[in-house]
Write a protein that holds these residues in place. Structure first.
Motif, PDB file in Angstrom:
ATOM      1  N   ARG A 116      44.585  41.468  25.622  1.00 35.31           N
ATOM      2  CA  ARG A 116      43.681  41.629  26.752  1.00 35.31           C
ATOM      3  C   ARG A 116      44.016  40.653  27.884  1.00 35.31           C
ATOM      4  O   ARG A 116      43.923  41.020  29.067  1.00 35.31           O
ATOM      5  CB  ARG A 116      42.234  41.441  26.283  1.00 35.31           C
ATOM      6  CG  ARG A 116      41.737  42.615  25.455  1.00 35.31           C
ATOM      7  CD  ARG A 116      40.401  42.376  24.781  1.00 35.31           C
ATOM      8  NE  ARG A 116      39.937  43.618  24.197  1.00 35.31           N
ATOM      9  CZ  ARG A 116      38.958  44.370  24.679  1.00 35.31           C
ATOM     10  NH1 ARG A 116      38.309  43.979  25.763  1.00 35.31           N
ATOM     11  NH2 ARG A 116      38.611  45.494  24.093  1.00 35.31           N
ATOM     12  N   ARG A 117      44.420  39.457  27.531  1.00 39.67           N
ATOM     13  CA  ARG A 117      44.828  38.507  28.568  1.00 39.67           C
ATOM     14  C   ARG A 117      46.083  39.007  29.290  1.00 39.67           C
ATOM     15  O   ARG A 117      46.209  38.857  30.515  1.00 39.67           O
ATOM     16  CB  ARG A 117      45.074  37.130  27.967  1.00 39.67           C
ATOM     17  CG  ARG A 117      45.425  36.072  29.019  1.00 39.67           C
ATOM     18  CD  ARG A 117      45.663  34.707  28.420  1.00 39.67           C
ATOM     19  NE  ARG A 117      44.436  34.147  27.877  1.00 39.67           N
ATOM     20  CZ  ARG A 117      44.243  33.860  26.593  1.00 39.67           C
ATOM     21  NH1 ARG A 117      45.221  34.093  25.706  1.00 39.67           N
ATOM     22  NH2 ARG A 117      43.115  33.346  26.174  1.00 39.67           N
ATOM     23  N   ARG A 120      45.074  41.634  31.787  1.00 38.63           N
ATOM     24  CA  ARG A 120      44.407  41.030  32.936  1.00 38.63           C
ATOM     25  C   ARG A 120      45.386  40.264  33.826  1.00 38.63           C
ATOM     26  O   ARG A 120      45.126  40.081  35.015  1.00 38.63           O
ATOM     27  CB  ARG A 120      43.311  40.067  32.473  1.00 38.63           C
ATOM     28  CG  ARG A 120      42.100  40.746  31.893  1.00 38.63           C
ATOM     29  CD  ARG A 120      41.127  39.777  31.257  1.00 38.63           C
ATOM     30  NE  ARG A 120      41.261  38.409  31.680  1.00 38.63           N
ATOM     31  CZ  ARG A 120      41.400  37.376  30.859  1.00 38.63           C
ATOM     32  NH1 ARG A 120      41.450  37.572  29.530  1.00 38.63           N
ATOM     33  NH2 ARG A 120      41.500  36.152  31.329  1.00 38.63           N
ATOM     34  N   THR A 121      46.496  39.825  33.254  1.00 39.90           N
ATOM     35  CA  THR A 121      47.478  39.065  34.014  1.00 39.90           C
ATOM     36  C   THR A 121      48.453  39.980  34.750  1.00 39.90           C
ATOM     37  O   THR A 121      48.764  39.762  35.932  1.00 39.90           O
ATOM     38  CB  THR A 121      48.265  38.122  33.084  1.00 39.90           C
ATOM     39  OG1 THR A 121      47.361  37.240  32.428  1.00 39.90           O
ATOM     40  CG2 THR A 121      49.294  37.320  33.860  1.00 39.90           C
ATOM     41  N   PRO A 124      46.801  43.301  37.598  1.00 41.69           N
ATOM     42  CA  PRO A 124      46.388  42.943  38.959  1.00 41.69           C
ATOM     43  C   PRO A 124      47.478  42.298  39.802  1.00 41.69           C
ATOM     44  O   PRO A 124      47.269  42.079  41.001  1.00 41.69           O
ATOM     45  CB  PRO A 124      45.242  41.938  38.721  1.00 41.69           C
ATOM     46  CG  PRO A 124      44.842  42.106  37.306  1.00 41.69           C
ATOM     47  CD  PRO A 124      46.095  42.496  36.592  1.00 41.69           C
ATOM     48  N   CYS A 208      43.640  42.495  43.857  1.00 42.29           N
ATOM     49  CA  CYS A 208      42.931  43.302  42.862  1.00 42.29           C
ATOM     50  C   CYS A 208      41.432  43.330  43.165  1.00 42.29           C
ATOM     51  O   CYS A 208      40.841  42.315  43.550  1.00 42.29           O
ATOM     52  CB  CYS A 208      43.172  42.723  41.469  1.00 42.29           C
ATOM     53  SG  CYS A 208      42.260  43.572  40.155  1.00 42.29           S
ATOM     54  N   VAL A 212      39.613  45.384  36.477  1.00 39.59           N
ATOM     55  CA  VAL A 212      40.231  45.162  35.168  1.00 39.59           C
ATOM     56  C   VAL A 212      39.514  44.026  34.432  1.00 39.59           C
ATOM     57  O   VAL A 212      39.127  44.163  33.272  1.00 39.59           O
ATOM     58  CB  VAL A 212      41.738  44.846  35.312  1.00 39.59           C
ATOM     59  CG1 VAL A 212      42.332  44.470  33.966  1.00 39.59           C
ATOM     60  CG2 VAL A 212      42.479  46.049  35.890  1.00 39.59           C
ATOM     61  N   SER A 213      39.319  42.912  35.102  1.00 42.48           N
ATOM     62  CA  SER A 213      38.646  41.771  34.478  1.00 42.48           C
ATOM     63  C   SER A 213      37.188  42.094  34.165  1.00 42.48           C
ATOM     64  O   SER A 213      36.673  41.711  33.107  1.00 42.48           O
ATOM     65  CB  SER A 213      38.715  40.550  35.401  1.00 42.48           C
ATOM     66  OG  SER A 213      40.060  40.198  35.669  1.00 42.48           O
ATOM     67  N   LEU A 216      36.900  44.185  31.099  1.00 36.57           N
ATOM     68  CA  LEU A 216      37.291  43.451  29.899  1.00 36.57           C
ATOM     69  C   LEU A 216      36.378  42.250  29.656  1.00 36.57           C
ATOM     70  O   LEU A 216      36.709  41.351  28.889  1.00 36.57           O
ATOM     71  CB  LEU A 216      38.757  43.008  30.012  1.00 36.57           C
ATOM     72  CG  LEU A 216      39.779  44.152  29.996  1.00 36.57           C
ATOM     73  CD1 LEU A 216      41.196  43.610  30.175  1.00 36.57           C
ATOM     74  CD2 LEU A 216      39.696  44.964  28.709  1.00 36.57           C
ATOM     75  N   GLU A 221      36.206  35.698  36.262  1.00 41.56           N
ATOM     76  CA  GLU A 221      37.510  36.062  36.826  1.00 41.56           C
ATOM     77  C   GLU A 221      37.369  37.234  37.783  1.00 41.56           C
ATOM     78  O   GLU A 221      37.961  37.244  38.872  1.00 41.56           O
ATOM     79  CB  GLU A 221      38.480  36.409  35.694  1.00 41.56           C
ATOM     80  CG  GLU A 221      39.897  36.713  36.144  1.00 41.56           C
ATOM     81  CD  GLU A 221      40.812  36.956  34.958  1.00 41.56           C
ATOM     82  OE1 GLU A 221      41.503  36.016  34.544  1.00 41.56           O
ATOM     83  OE2 GLU A 221      40.811  38.102  34.433  1.00 41.56           O
ATOM     84  N   ALA A 222      36.583  38.235  37.392  1.00 41.99           N
ATOM     85  CA  ALA A 222      36.359  39.401  38.250  1.00 41.99           C
ATOM     86  C   ALA A 222      35.715  38.985  39.564  1.00 41.99           C
ATOM     87  O   ALA A 222      36.125  39.432  40.651  1.00 41.99           O
ATOM     88  CB  ALA A 222      35.487  40.419  37.525  1.00 41.99           C
ATOM     89  N   THR A 351      42.089  50.399  31.313  1.00 41.54           N
ATOM     90  CA  THR A 351      42.926  49.948  30.197  1.00 41.54           C
ATOM     91  C   THR A 351      42.612  50.692  28.893  1.00 41.54           C
ATOM     92  O   THR A 351      43.195  50.379  27.855  1.00 41.54           O
ATOM     93  CB  THR A 351      42.733  48.432  29.961  1.00 41.54           C
ATOM     94  OG1 THR A 351      41.348  48.173  29.688  1.00 41.54           O
ATOM     95  CG2 THR A 351      43.162  47.628  31.182  1.00 41.54           C
TER      96      THR A 351
END
Length: 411
Positions: A116-117, A120-121, A124, A208, A212-213, A216, A221-222, A351
């Motif tokens: 998942r990381r 997210r990396t 975006p 982004c 996505v963040s 998840l 982060e989002a 995702t």
């Protein structure tokens, strides 16, 4: 629905929001009839009503388990249930709150955390995503067949971006993956708006949208992505930009929700509300400018090809633009085939196709069968994730509808 939230969340902003959403649910079960995962699994806990009960129990203090997390993970966040719900339950927002709480309390195995990381990396970041796509295309014959289907074909060169500066301006939400795998889409939007007397501006410092963040369950982060975009767009908005235009409905629906998501941020709440008000799907802009385009160029469609339109969930259920693009295309002269169960998800869902591959494949097979049932010559859609997902399972060309419209104008 009666609620008695636990002290850990009861008096928080999210707790109050969740409680208000829960109390609108009347247990009617109409949502299950249009839930893709319930259709596949016939499990109450894999439908909206069952997931609502699970979230309610957790927010009332029940200890969630890995099984709780699995049922929430299986949700596509397609929001078809919201379109069906007679009382307006905001299920998608409740799911975001519930998933975050369960994520904090259950956790995940290290391999799943790493996967998942990585998503997210990479997704975006165009700096990382573009080379990976190019590498996948180069190494395609060496990849497993399942992975081969996920690698997009090299994109054809896009047409020229308009250079004339018009008196009216709008800002482009470029999306993360789209410029790499379908560069013609945003160029087509810019060309068509240019014909309508509007300059579509790219803002390089924006990035982004945060979807996505957010999906998840990495909320902070989002929100960071959202604040960065607001800062990047604000000078142009202050200078008179009329709208923030998205050609990827999955991104657009998130930006339309900035005002709600950042409502409790004193530094950004007002700006976020303004951003959401300005966010437009490209179809909303074209619908307003359609008569101007027709007046300037005459009939826009010269081909009578039969087209199947796939309406992304983010467009029809998230933005509530159900049937709008179809009506627009028909008014411009396109012949659209009937698509059975058009309200059901294709299985892309951000995702989801990576994290829930088996369910995603089953939904994809159902969707491609439905789209092909009217013998179309091509499939048009409105979201890059759906476009890539559908193309992996059909020999029919799958494109964004704005590109087809640009072809008609150019022709």
């Amino acid at each position: 629905m009666q609620t008695s939230l636990a002290p850990f969340i009861k008096n928080t902003a999210e707790g109050k929001e969740a409680e208000a959403i829960l109390r609108k649910c009347t247990h009617c079960g109409m949502c299950t009839a249009t839930c893709p995962t319930y259709q596949l699994l016939s499990d109450e806990l894999d439908g909206p009503r069952g997931r609502i009960y699970l979230i309610k129990q957790v927010l009332e203090g029940a200890v969630p388990s890995a099984k709780t997390q699995l049922h929430l993970d299986r949700c596509l966040t397609c929001r078809s249930c919201e379109t069906t719900c007679p009382t307006g339950v905001r299920y998608g927002r409740l799911l975001e709150i519930g998933r975050t709480v369960v994520e904090e309390r259950v956790g995940r195995k290290p391999a799943e955390v790493a996967r998942r990381r990585l998503l997210r990396t990479v997704i975006p970041s165009r700096r990382l995503f573009n080379p990976l796509v190019a590498l996948g295309q180069l190494a395609l014959p060496l990849l497993p067949q399942e992975l081969q289907r996920k690698v997009p074909a090299p994109a054809a060169p896009a047409r020229t971006w308009p250079t004339t500066r018009r008196s009216r301006t709008m800002l482009l939400l470029e999306s993360c993956a789209q410029p790499s795998v379908s560069p013609a889409t945003n160029v087509a939007a810019a060309r068509i708006l240019d014909r309508a007397g509007i300059t579509l501006l790219r803002v390089p410092t924006a990035g982004c949208c945060g979807a996505v963040s957010l999906h998840l369950s990495v909320k902070d982060e989002a929100f960071g992505f959202m604040r960065r975009n607001i800062d990047a767009w604000w000078p142009q908005i202050a200078a008179g930009a009329e709208a923030i235009v998205s050609t990827a409905s999955g991104c657009g629906v998130t930006v339309k929700d900035y005002g709600h998501l950042l409502a409790h941020d004193p530094a950004y709440a007002d700006k976020a509300k303004r951003i959401s008000a300005l966010a437009k799907d490209i179809s909303e802009v074209i619908a307003v400018e359609k008569d101007k385009l027709i007046a300037a160029h005459g009939p826009l469609v010269t081909s009578q090809q039969r087209i199947a339109f796939h309406s992304p969930c983010s467009l029809q259920h998230g933005m509530k633009l159900q049937g709008k693009v179809e009506a627009l295309l028909q008014s411009l002269g396109y012949s659209l085939t009937a698509v059975p169960d058009a309200h059901l998800c294709c299985g892309s869902a951000g995702t989801y196709s990576i994290l829930q591959p088996e369910l995603s494949r089953r939904l994809l097979a159902n969707k491609t069968t439905a789209l092909a049932s009217g013998n179309p010559s091509a499939i048009l859609t409105a979201n890059i994730g759906c476009q890539m997902h559908l193309q992996s399972a059909t020999n029919l060309p799958v494109r964004h509808w704005i590109e087809a419209l640009d072809d008609s104008l150019a022709g």
